[in-house]
Motif scaffolding. Structure first.
Motif, short mmCIF file in Angstrom:
data_model
loop_
_atom_site.label_atom_id
_atom_site.label_comp_id
_atom_site.label_asym_id
_atom_site.label_seq_id
_atom_site.Cartn_x
_atom_site.Cartn_y
_atom_site.Cartn_z
N LEU A 65 -9.95 -1.83 -11.38
CA LEU A 65 -8.69 -2.39 -11.88
C LEU A 65 -7.76 -1.21 -12.10
O LEU A 65 -7.91 -0.45 -13.06
CB LEU A 65 -8.93 -3.18 -13.16
CG LEU A 65 -10.02 -4.26 -13.06
CD1 LEU A 65 -10.33 -4.85 -14.42
CD2 LEU A 65 -9.60 -5.34 -12.08
N LEU A 66 -6.79 -1.04 -11.23
CA LEU A 66 -6.00 0.18 -11.17
C LEU A 66 -4.53 -0.14 -11.01
O LEU A 66 -4.16 -0.99 -10.20
CB LEU A 66 -6.48 1.01 -9.96
CG LEU A 66 -5.63 2.21 -9.52
CD1 LEU A 66 -5.67 3.31 -10.58
CD2 LEU A 66 -6.10 2.73 -8.17
N SER A 67 -3.70 0.54 -11.77
CA SER A 67 -2.25 0.45 -11.60
C SER A 67 -1.67 1.85 -11.56
O SER A 67 -2.10 2.72 -12.33
CB SER A 67 -1.59 -0.35 -12.73
OG SER A 67 -2.03 -1.69 -12.71
N VAL A 68 -0.71 2.07 -10.67
CA VAL A 68 -0.07 3.38 -10.57
C VAL A 68 1.43 3.20 -10.70
O VAL A 68 2.00 2.17 -10.31
CB VAL A 68 -0.43 4.09 -9.25
CG1 VAL A 68 -1.92 4.32 -9.16
CG2 VAL A 68 0.07 3.31 -8.04
N CYS A 118 -9.79 -7.29 -1.88
CA CYS A 118 -8.79 -6.59 -2.69
C CYS A 118 -7.48 -7.36 -2.70
O CYS A 118 -7.09 -7.95 -1.69
CB CYS A 118 -8.55 -5.18 -2.13
SG CYS A 118 -7.31 -4.21 -3.02
N GLY A 119 -6.81 -7.35 -3.85
CA GLY A 119 -5.46 -7.89 -3.98
C GLY A 119 -4.54 -6.82 -4.54
O GLY A 119 -4.97 -5.95 -5.30
N ILE A 120 -3.28 -6.89 -4.16
CA ILE A 120 -2.27 -5.90 -4.56
C ILE A 120 -1.09 -6.64 -5.18
O ILE A 120 -0.66 -7.66 -4.65
CB ILE A 120 -1.82 -5.07 -3.35
CG1 ILE A 120 -2.99 -4.26 -2.79
CG2 ILE A 120 -0.65 -4.14 -3.72
CD1 ILE A 120 -2.74 -3.72 -1.40
N LEU A 121 -0.57 -6.12 -6.29
CA LEU A 121 0.58 -6.72 -6.95
C LEU A 121 1.62 -5.65 -7.21
O LEU A 121 1.36 -4.68 -7.93
CB LEU A 121 0.15 -7.38 -8.27
CG LEU A 121 1.28 -8.01 -9.09
CD1 LEU A 121 1.87 -9.21 -8.36
CD2 LEU A 121 0.76 -8.45 -10.47
N ILE A 122 2.81 -5.82 -6.63
CA ILE A 122 3.93 -4.89 -6.83
C ILE A 122 4.88 -5.49 -7.86
O ILE A 122 5.34 -6.62 -7.71
CB ILE A 122 4.70 -4.65 -5.52
CG1 ILE A 122 3.76 -4.27 -4.38
CG2 ILE A 122 5.81 -3.62 -5.73
CD1 ILE A 122 3.17 -2.91 -4.48
N GLU A 123 5.19 -4.73 -8.91
CA GLU A 123 6.16 -5.17 -9.92
C GLU A 123 7.18 -4.06 -10.14
O GLU A 123 6.81 -2.89 -10.26
CB GLU A 123 5.46 -5.53 -11.22
CG GLU A 123 4.51 -6.73 -11.07
CD GLU A 123 3.87 -7.17 -12.38
OE1 GLU A 123 3.84 -8.38 -12.64
OE2 GLU A 123 3.41 -6.29 -13.14
N GLN A 124 8.46 -4.44 -10.20
CA GLN A 124 9.52 -3.46 -10.39
C GLN A 124 10.43 -3.89 -11.54
O GLN A 124 10.71 -5.07 -11.69
CB GLN A 124 10.34 -3.30 -9.11
CG GLN A 124 9.49 -2.83 -7.93
CD GLN A 124 10.31 -2.37 -6.75
OE1 GLN A 124 10.69 -1.21 -6.66
NE2 GLN A 124 10.60 -3.29 -5.83
N ALA A 125 10.81 -2.92 -12.34
CA ALA A 125 11.68 -3.20 -13.49
C ALA A 125 12.77 -2.15 -13.56
O ALA A 125 12.54 -0.97 -13.32
CB ALA A 125 10.87 -3.21 -14.78
N SER A 126 14.02 -2.59 -13.88
CA SER A 126 15.10 -1.64 -14.02
C SER A 126 15.19 -1.16 -15.46
O SER A 126 14.80 -1.81 -16.37
CB SER A 126 16.42 -2.20 -13.62
OG SER A 126 16.36 -3.42 -13.14
N GLY A 127 15.73 0.03 -15.58
CA GLY A 127 16.00 0.65 -16.87
C GLY A 127 16.88 1.83 -16.56
O GLY A 127 17.80 1.74 -15.77
N THR A 132 8.48 1.38 -10.44
CA THR A 132 7.61 0.54 -9.64
C THR A 132 6.18 0.70 -10.11
O THR A 132 5.69 1.82 -10.23
CB THR A 132 7.71 0.91 -8.15
OG1 THR A 132 9.05 0.72 -7.69
CG2 THR A 132 6.77 0.05 -7.32
N VAL A 133 5.52 -0.42 -10.37
CA VAL A 133 4.10 -0.41 -10.74
C VAL A 133 3.34 -1.13 -9.64
O VAL A 133 3.67 -2.27 -9.28
CB VAL A 133 3.86 -1.09 -12.10
CG1 VAL A 133 2.37 -1.13 -12.42
CG2 VAL A 133 4.61 -0.35 -13.21
N VAL A 134 2.33 -0.48 -9.12
CA VAL A 134 1.49 -1.05 -8.07
C VAL A 134 0.11 -1.32 -8.67
O VAL A 134 -0.60 -0.39 -9.06
CB VAL A 134 1.37 -0.10 -6.87
CG1 VAL A 134 0.49 -0.73 -5.79
CG2 VAL A 134 2.75 0.22 -6.32
N GLY A 135 -0.24 -2.61 -8.76
CA GLY A 135 -1.53 -3.00 -9.30
C GLY A 135 -2.51 -3.32 -8.19
O GLY A 135 -2.16 -3.99 -7.21
#
Length: 250
Positions: A65-68, A118-127, A132-135
């Motif tokens: 279980l990894l996020s970068v 394997c599954g991959i989840l890309i999430e992006q948030a502005s600030g 960008t977080v890649v799960g």
């Protein structure tokens, strides 16, 4: 609980600092508050999630279980590019760990012998900057019996593929190294090889396909070409990847 912190001076971009937890609600949520280059690893998630908000969970220690966290330049922030980067890197890691190739199932799953590994989840948030977080959820040591009990007969693990248990630490190091190598090429503008590997892993060029669009409608035809810019389906206008929810053989 405070994480175990590991610094990796050999990493150029991804995994320069690794935060390892026994358990977190979601590695993506933890990673979202960390600086560029950080990786978050956990043995268990209490509120893991997958694509389209689906719940995602596995027993402690059974999965990587990894996020970068990365801050790619604007031209590389498209989900199709980032998903391809992660999928190709993890596919290379699976090959190194098991000796078996892992095709990509659009948009964000890796399969081995037709079963999801394997599954991959890309999430992006502005600030102040777009983060960008890649799960990544990679099945390591689940058994076929466990998948059946969980009503997931179409899933598999690296242990099932290789016929031997998978060391979670080795899996994490291998995946992070592959992510770092591919990301270095990506931000250097070397996208041709990544795009070619992504197309090869999807494996549908020249075949009749069914395209499910984001609005729920479907179109079909022979897939003449595909790139990060679009899918060229015979008889149709080029379809932007952002509008494609699923792509499958007809």
């Amino acid at each position: 609980m405070a994480p175990r912190v590991h610094d990796n001076p050999a990493a150029r971009h991804v995994g320069r600092r690794v935060l390892a937890f026994d358990s977190v609600p979601s590695t993506n949520d933890v990673a979202a508050g960390e600086p560029d280059g950080t990786a978050v690893v956990a043995g268990f998630q209490t509120a893991g999630r997958g694509q389209y908000g689906r719940a995602w969970q596995s027993r402690p220690g059974a999965s990587l279980l990894l996020s970068v966290v990365v801050h790619p330049p604007p031209e590389l922030r498209r989900p199709v590019v980032l998903t391809a980067w992660a999928a190709v890197a993890v596919g290379d890691a699976i090959l190194e760990l098991t000796g078996v190739q892992a095709p990509v199932k659009w948009p964000n799953d890796l399969l081995v012998r037709g079963k999801k590994v394997c599954g991959i989840l890309i999430e992006q948030a502005s600030g102040k900057t777009l983060r960008t977080v890649v799960g990544i959820g990679l099945n390591l040591n689940q058994t076929a019996a466990e998948f059946l009990e969980a009503e997931l007969p179409a899933a598999t693990s690296l242990a099932e593929i290789a016929g031997t248990p998978c060391d979670p630490d080795l899996a994490a190091r291998t995946v992070l190294r592959k992510l770092d190598d591919e990301y270095a090429q990506l931000i250097a503008g070397e996208t041709v090889a990544l795009e070619a590997d992504w197309k090869w892993r999807i494996g549908l060029l020249g075949r009749p396909v069914v395209v499910e669009l984001a609005d729920g409608s479907h179109v079909s035809g022979r897939l003449k070409e595909m790139s990060f810019d679009g899918l060229d389906v015979e008889g149709l206008a080029t379809i932007r990847p952002e509008f494609v929810r699923h792509l499958s053989p007809a």
